[in-house]
Design a protein around this motif. Structure first.
Motif, PDB file in Angstrom:
ATOM      1  N   ALA A 140      -5.307  -8.705 -13.905  1.00 26.05           N
ATOM      2  CA  ALA A 140      -5.663  -7.608 -12.676  1.00 26.05           C
ATOM      3  C   ALA A 140      -5.343  -8.804 -11.714  1.00 26.05           C
ATOM      4  N   GLU A 141      -6.085  -9.717 -11.152  1.00 21.03           N
ATOM      5  CA  GLU A 141      -6.138  -9.789  -9.886  1.00 21.03           C
ATOM      6  C   GLU A 141      -4.431 -10.218  -9.425  1.00 21.03           C
ATOM      7  N   ARG A 142      -3.318 -10.981 -10.523  1.00 15.04           N
ATOM      8  CA  ARG A 142      -2.029 -11.371 -10.298  1.00 15.04           C
ATOM      9  C   ARG A 142      -1.336  -9.545  -9.776  1.00 15.04           C
ATOM     10  N   ASP A 143      -2.138  -8.462 -11.173  1.00 14.31           N
ATOM     11  CA  ASP A 143      -1.211  -7.537 -11.038  1.00 14.31           C
ATOM     12  C   ASP A 143      -1.700  -6.547  -9.093  1.00 14.31           C
ATOM     13  N   ALA A 144      -3.234  -6.689  -8.527  1.00 14.19           N
ATOM     14  CA  ALA A 144      -3.545  -5.993  -7.911  1.00 14.19           C
ATOM     15  C   ALA A 144      -2.690  -7.010  -6.391  1.00 14.19           C
ATOM     16  N   VAL A 145      -2.750  -8.541  -6.631  1.00 14.31           N
ATOM     17  CA  VAL A 145      -1.304  -8.918  -5.192  1.00 14.31           C
ATOM     18  C   VAL A 145      -0.236  -8.373  -5.541  1.00 14.31           C
ATOM     19  N   ALA A 146       0.646  -8.176  -6.317  1.00 12.05           N
ATOM     20  CA  ALA A 146       1.595  -7.536  -6.778  1.00 12.05           C
ATOM     21  C   ALA A 146       1.608  -6.534  -5.740  1.00 12.05           C
ATOM     22  N   ALA A 147       0.984  -5.429  -6.225  1.00  6.55           N
ATOM     23  CA  ALA A 147       0.691  -3.882  -5.853  1.00  6.55           C
ATOM     24  C   ALA A 147       0.357  -3.837  -4.398  1.00  6.55           C
ATOM     25  N   SER A 148      -0.273  -5.017  -4.098  1.00  9.28           N
ATOM     26  CA  SER A 148       0.072  -5.006  -2.224  1.00  9.28           C
ATOM     27  C   SER A 148       1.252  -5.364  -1.820  1.00  9.28           C
ATOM     28  N   GLU A 149       1.760  -6.128  -2.638  1.00  4.52           N
ATOM     29  CA  GLU A 149       3.170  -5.958  -1.623  1.00  4.52           C
ATOM     30  C   GLU A 149       4.204  -5.047  -2.034  1.00  4.52           C
ATOM     31  N   ASP A 150       3.787  -3.902  -2.033  1.00  5.05           N
ATOM     32  CA  ASP A 150       3.984  -2.089  -2.015  1.00  5.05           C
ATOM     33  C   ASP A 150       3.747  -1.701  -1.151  1.00  5.05           C
ATOM     34  N   ALA A 151       2.846  -1.602  -0.717  1.00  8.56           N
ATOM     35  CA  ALA A 151       1.161  -0.457  -0.783  1.00  8.56           C
ATOM     36  C   ALA A 151       0.274  -1.231  -0.029  1.00  8.56           C
ATOM     37  N   PRO A 152      -0.105  -1.198   1.394  1.00 10.78           N
ATOM     38  CA  PRO A 152      -1.366  -1.790   1.917  1.00 10.78           C
ATOM     39  C   PRO A 152      -2.809  -1.348   0.457  1.00 10.78           C
TER      40      PRO A 152
END
Length: 196
Positions: A142-154
């Motif tokens: 979940a943390e890795r996925d959140a970090v990846a998502a943060s590269e698309d939008a804040p």
């Protein structure tokens, strides 16, 4: 408060899903993957709670509720925490530093009762410990996925901090559940090249 009268809406039949602000995105978007993994971690904790009691059960209850907060945070676009950002008329539910601090205090309290590690440990031991290790591994994703998502939008950085600290918390809690005082037999240590 949430009120659900109907479970299926058919609005996602086209492969999209609605975010908390009403916008629609693909079900395979990085943001959806992040809060989906948070939901999966929460479900794994639901299994762990079947084997928990006392302080462990109370911690799991708090964490499960927090994970819904984190999921709601990740599902809500916005960046009101950034300097100069516009503030919404109704502030969305966001993860806050005190939630992370509570995890750190609980980690410190549990860790004070454990011996230092001199090897990596294998997931397992008591039923509670095994389920906590599963939740820990899913939380890391979940943390890795959140970090990846943060590269698309804040994304709210406190949500990512929470997931990072939670995986540490679940690791320590799993070790705590394996103590002889908790009915376990201690850590299961990794022995490098044991079966060569």
């Amino acid at each position: 408060m949430v009120k659900l009268n109907k479970i299926y809406t058919r609005t996602g039949d086209d492969g999209s899903t609605g975010l908390a602000d009403g916008s629609r995105v693909s079900k395979h978007s990085a943001r959806v993957a992040a809060y989906g993994s948070v939901d999966e971690a929460n479900s794994a904790l639901g299994l762990a709670r079947l084997h928990a009691g006392g302080d462990s059960l109370a911690m799991i209850d708090r964490i499960q509720n927090d994970l819904f907060d984190v999921g709601a945070d990740l599902a809500t676009p916005g960046a009101e925490w950034l300097p100069g950002a516009a503030q919404p008329e109704w502030p969305p539910l966001r993860t806050v530093p005190s939630q992370v601090a509570r995890l750190e205090a609980e980690i410190d309290a549990m860790n004070a009762e454990l011996s230092a590690l001199n090897s990596f440990i294998l997931p397992g031991g008591t039923a509670l410990s095994a389920h906590l290790h599963l939740a820990r591994a899913i939380t890391r994703r979940a943390e890795r996925d959140a970090v990846a998502a943060s590269e698309d939008a804040p994304l709210n950085p406190h949500a990512i901090h929470y997931l990072n600290r939670l995986s540490d918390h679940l690791f320590v809690m799993a070790r705590h559940a394996n103590r002889p005082e908790s009915g376990g037999e201690g850590d299961i240590l990794w022995v490098p090249a044991k079966n060569r």
